[in-house]
Design a protein around this motif. Structure first.
Motif, PDB file in Angstrom:
ATOM      1  N   ASP A  44      87.236  56.025  40.110  1.00 13.25           N
ATOM      2  CA  ASP A  44      87.440  57.480  40.043  1.00 13.25           C
ATOM      3  C   ASP A  44      88.533  57.842  39.041  1.00 13.25           C
ATOM      4  O   ASP A  44      88.388  58.772  38.232  1.00 13.25           O
ATOM      5  CB  ASP A  44      87.813  58.005  41.429  1.00 13.25           C
ATOM      6  N   PHE A  70      81.622  61.859  38.611  1.00  8.79           N
ATOM      7  CA  PHE A  70      80.929  61.354  39.798  1.00  8.79           C
ATOM      8  C   PHE A  70      79.644  60.613  39.417  1.00  8.79           C
ATOM      9  O   PHE A  70      79.309  59.582  40.001  1.00  8.79           O
ATOM     10  CB  PHE A  70      80.592  62.510  40.739  1.00  8.79           C
ATOM     11  N   THR A  73      80.543  57.238  38.026  1.00  8.58           N
ATOM     12  CA  THR A  73      81.020  56.366  39.110  1.00  8.58           C
ATOM     13  C   THR A  73      79.861  55.863  39.948  1.00  8.58           C
ATOM     14  O   THR A  73      79.784  54.680  40.292  1.00  8.58           O
ATOM     15  CB  THR A  73      82.020  57.125  40.004  1.00  8.58           C
ATOM     16  N   ASP A 107      84.607  52.280  47.908  1.00 10.01           N
ATOM     17  CA  ASP A 107      84.577  53.205  46.771  1.00 10.01           C
ATOM     18  C   ASP A 107      83.465  54.231  46.933  1.00 10.01           C
ATOM     19  O   ASP A 107      83.644  55.423  46.607  1.00 10.01           O
ATOM     20  CB  ASP A 107      84.377  52.420  45.474  1.00 10.01           C
ATOM     21  N   THR A 111      83.891  58.222  47.162  1.00  5.62           N
ATOM     22  CA  THR A 111      83.166  59.101  46.242  1.00  5.62           C
ATOM     23  C   THR A 111      82.399  60.175  47.012  1.00  5.62           C
ATOM     24  O   THR A 111      82.387  61.353  46.611  1.00  5.62           O
ATOM     25  CB  THR A 111      82.192  58.270  45.388  1.00  5.62           C
ATOM     26  N   ASP A 114      84.765  62.738  48.186  1.00  2.97           N
ATOM     27  CA  ASP A 114      85.176  63.609  47.078  1.00  2.97           C
ATOM     28  C   ASP A 114      84.070  64.585  46.717  1.00  2.97           C
ATOM     29  O   ASP A 114      84.336  65.756  46.406  1.00  2.97           O
ATOM     30  CB  ASP A 114      85.543  62.761  45.860  1.00  2.97           C
TER      31      ASP A 114
END
Length: 635
Positions: A44, A70, A73, A107, A111, A114
Motif C-alpha cells: 500500500d 488499490f 495492489t 495484506d 486492502t 481500506d
C-alpha cells in the motif's frame, strides 16, 4: 527523522524498480520482492508513493484515479496468492511459504478494509478483493483440516532425537518401544487407572499453525466456517477413540430390547468408556479448542460443542436406555454403578460446559443422571411391591427357607456390589444404620438415591421380615414358626456377610438382625423344650418313697414328651449345617445336664426296680437330639 529515513528508503526502492522494470508488470514484481524482504515496504505504501496524485489509467470501469493504487495492489496480491493456490502440496509443509501466504492474506484484509473506508473506491475492485479473499479462505480451510487430520504430513519428518514437543516421559516411552521392537514383543496397552491426565492430540507446532489460520479466517468473517472445519476434522478422532473402547453405538430402543445378560458386560465397558470420554477425551478436546481458538470466542466454544456432542450423546443414549429398561431387582447394582459414575462426574463438567453452546450437553448428562436415579428408586419400589404382593398361602414344609428370601437376598446382595461403590455410597445419613424395624431410618433424597442406599436396603429387609413374620403365623405350632423365622433370618445375615454389605448397612443393623435371630432361637427352645426340662425339676424334696414314686412318674412323662418331640421334629428343616448344629447344641445344653442329674438321682434310690423306668440313657437322649432337623419323614 525516522519518517524521512523511511521515505528515502521507499523512494530508493521505487527508483530501483523503475530503472529495472521494463514493463509495469516487471516493476510491480520488483516492488513485491522488496515488500517481502522488508516489512516497512508494504504494497500500500509503495503504491501510494508510486502514484501520489492518483495518476495513471484507471482500470475497472469508472473508479477514478483513487482506485489506481488499490488496483495495482490487488493485482500484485492476486499473483502472489495464485502462486500458493497452484501448489500441489500443503502450503504449511514449508514454513516460509506459510509465513508468506499469511502475510499476503493480511495484506489482502488490510486492502479490503481500506477499500471499505475509502469513499471513492471502486465497488468492482472491492468485489474482486472479496472474491480473492474467498479463494484464500477455502485454501486456509483445506490447510486447517489437513493440519488437524494429518499433522505429520504438513511438515517434513523431524530428525532423530528429542523433538521440541517431547517430554522426558515421552522420550522414555520411545526408548521402551524401541526395546520392545528389538525383542520382537507386541506392546500391550495398560488399563487406565488415573484419569487426571490430558492428551495432546496435536504437537504444539501444529496447534500454533492452526491458531494462525483460525485468526485469519475469523478476521475475514469466516469464523463459523473455521469452527465447522474443526468439527469435521476432530469428530472422527473422537468417534474413533470411542470405538477403541469397545462400545458399539446403540439406540435407547436397542438397549431396552437387548437381553440383560448381554447388557451386563456392555455396562461394564460403558462405565470405562464414560470415564475415559468425560474425564480424558473431552477435557483434552476442550484444551485443544481453547489453544487453537485462543482469543477467538465464541468460535472455540462452537467447535468444541460440535466435536464432542454426537459422541457424548451416544454414550448418554445407552445410559438412558438402561434407565428406561426393565426394573427387575437383579439389575439394581449395575444401574447403581452407572449412576455413581455419572453423579460423581457432574461437578467436573461445569467448567468444561460453561459456554452457551455446550451447556445443553451438560444438561443432558444431568438428565441421564436423574433418569438413572429414578430407575434405582423404581427398582426398590418394584422389589418392595413384589414382597408385599407375595401372599402367605401355604407353609413351607418343615419350616425351611421360603423362596421369597433367597430371591430378595440374591437380588440385593449378589449384584456385583464392589468396594468402589461402597466408598461412594457410604455418604449415607448419620442414622441410616438404625436398621429395619419402624420404617425407613432416614428420609430418602429423591435426587441422590445412593446417598441413602443403606436406608433403602434396610427398609427392604424390614419389609421382607414383616412378610416372613406374617407367613410364620400359618404354622399351627409356635415352635415351628420360630424355626421358620430362624432359618430365613440366618440366610439373610449370611448373604449380607458374603456380599460385604455389612460395611454398608453398618454394625448396628447387623447386631439388631442377629439379636432377632437369637430371640427366635430362644423362643423355639422355650416353646418346645421348656415343658420337658420343667418335668425334670424336683425341687427340694428328699429321697423318700413318695419322692421316688414322683420321680418315676416324672420320668414317664419326660419319655412321652421326648418321644413326641423327636417324632414331630424329625421332619423339621434347618436351612444349612451351621443352623442345624447350633439348634442341636442349644437343645443339648438345655436338656442333657438336668436329665443326667435326674437319672443319677433316680438310680440312687433304694428301689430294686428303678432301672426299668430309665428308657433312655443320657447318651440315647443326645443321639436322638443329634438326629433332629434332618427333614426326614415322620415315623
Amino acid at each position: 527523522m525516522a519518517e524521512n529515513g523511511e521515505e528515502r528508503l521507499i523512494n530508493a526502492v521505487l527508483q530501483i524498480a523503475k530503472a529495472l522494470g521494463r514493463t509495469d508488470t516487471m516493476t510491480e514484481d520488483i516492488i513485491k520482492q522488496f515488500s517481502d524482504f522488508d516489512g516497512r515496504l508494504s504494497l500500500d505504501k509503495l503504491a501510494v508513493r508510486r502514484d501520489p496524485g492518483g495518476g495513471g489509467g484507471g482500470g475497472g470501469g469508472g473508479g477514478g484515479e483513487d482506485s489506481v493504487p488499490f488496483e495495482r495492489t490487488l493485482r500484485a496480491l492476486d499473483r502472489q496468492i495464485s502462486h500458493f493456490m497452484g501448489l500441489n502440496r500443503l502450503i504449511w509443509s514449508d514454513s516460509d511459504d506459510a509465513d508468506k501466504f499469511l502475510e499476503a492474506v493480511d495484506d489482502l484484509l488490510d486492502t479490503i478494509r481500506d477499500l471499505d473506508a475509502h469513499p471513492a473506491a471502486n465497488k468492482q475492485l472491492l468485489a474482486s478483493a472479496d472474491e480473492l479473499l474467498q479463494r484464500c479462505v477455502l485454501r486456509l480451510e483445506d490447510e486447517f483440516r489437513s493440519l488437524i487430520e494429518r499433522p505429520d504430513a504438513a511438515a517434513p519428518p523431524p530428525p532423530r532425537g528429542p523433538r521440541a514437543y517431547d517430554s522426558e516421559e515421552s522420550e522414555g516411552e520411545e526408548e521402551e518401544e524401541e526395546a520392545d521392537e528389538g525383542e520382537g514383543q507386541i506392546p500391550i496397552a495398560r488399563p487406565v487407572t488415573d484419569y487426571d491426565i490430558v492428551i495432546d492430540a496435536l504437537p504444539p507446532g501444529s496447534v500454533s499453525d492452526l491458531h494462525e489460520i483460525a485468526a485469519r479466517m475469523v478476521a475475514a468473517g469466516f469464523g463459523r466456517d473455521c469452527s465447522e472445519a474443526y468439527v469435521l476434522a476432530r469428530r472422527g478422532f473422537v468417534e474413533e477413540s470411542m470405538a477403541r473402547l469397545g462400545l458399539r453405538p446403540r439406540t435407547a430402543e436397542e438397549v431396552q430390547a437387548a437381553p440383560w445378560a448381554a447388557l451386563e458386560d456392555e455396562i461394564s465397558r460403558w462405565i470405562r468408556a464414560f470415564q475415559m470420554v468425560f474425564r480424558i477425551l473431552i477435557p483434552s478436546e476442550r484444551r485443544l479448542c481453547d489453544r487453537v481458538f485462543d482469543g477467538l470466542a465464541p468460535f472455540g466454544d462452537l467447535a468444541f460443542a460440535g466435536a464432542c456432542r454426537a459422541p457424548a450423546l451416544q454414550l448418554l443414549s445407552f445410559a438412558d436406555g438402561v434407565a428406561a429398561a426393565s426394573r427387575a431387582p437383579d439389575r439394581l447394582f449395575r444401574v447403581v454403578d452407572m449412576y455413581e459414575v455419572v453423579r460423581d462426574l457432574l461437578p467436573g463438567l461445569d467448567p468444561l460446559f460453561a459456554d452457551h453452546y455446550s451447556a445443553a450437553l451438560r444438561a443432558e448428562v444431568a438428565t441421564v443422571c436423574k433418569a438413572l436415579g429414578s430407575s434405582i428408586r423404581g427398582i426398590f419400589m418394584e422389589l418392595e411391591n413384589l414382597i408385599r404382593r407375595d401372599p402367605a398361602r401355604a407353609a413351607v414344609p418343615g419350616g425351611g427357607l421360603h423362596p421369597i428370601t433367597p430371591f430378595v437376598s440374591d437380588s440385593l446382595f449378589t449384584g456385583g456390589f464392589n468396594t468402589a461403590t461402597h466408598a461412594r455410597a457410604m455418604d449415607k445419613p448419620a442414622d441410616a444404620s438404625r436398621g429395619a424395624g419402624a420404617g425407613p431410618a432416614a428420609p430418602v433424597d429423591p435426587d441422590r438415591p445412593t446417598s441413602s442406599l443403606a436406608v433403602h436396603i434396610a427398609w427392604i429387609m424390614d419389609v421382607l421380615e414383616r412378610n416372613l413374620e406374617a407367613k410364620s403365623k400359618i404354622y399351627p405350632d409356635p415352635s415351628l414358626s420360630c424355626v421358620f423365622l430362624l432359618n430365613n433370618g440366618r440366610y439373610i445375615i449370611q448373604k449380607v456377610k458374603d456380599s460385604e454389605l455389612e460395611v454398608l448397612l453398618g454394625d448396628e443393623w447387623m447386631r439388631r438382625m442377629m439379636a432377632r435371630v437369637r430371640r427366635w432361637g430362644g423362643e423355639y427352645q422355650r416353646a418346645t423344650w421348656g415343658k420337658v426340662v420343667a418335668v425334670l425339676h424336683l425341687g427340694s424334696a428328699g429321697a423318700t418313697a413318695a419322692t421316688a414314686k414322683s420321680m418315676k412318674e416324672r420320668l414317664r412323662i419326660f419319655n412321652n414328651y421326648f418321644e413326641e418331640i423327636c417324632r414331630e421334629q424329625s421332619g423339621w428343616v434347618a436351612a444349612d449345617e451351621q443352623v442345624r448344629a447350633e439348634l442341636r447344641v442349644s437343645v443339648l445344653e438345655m436338656v442333657l445336664p438336668p436329665y443326667r442329674s435326674f437319672v443319677g438321682r433316680l438310680k440312687g434310690m433304694p428301689d430294686a426296680g428303678r432301672d426299668k423306668y430309665v428308657k433312655y440313657t443320657p447318651d440315647d437322649v443326645e443321639a436322638r437330639i443329634n438326629r433332629l432337623f434332618e427333614g426326614t419323614v415322620k415315623k
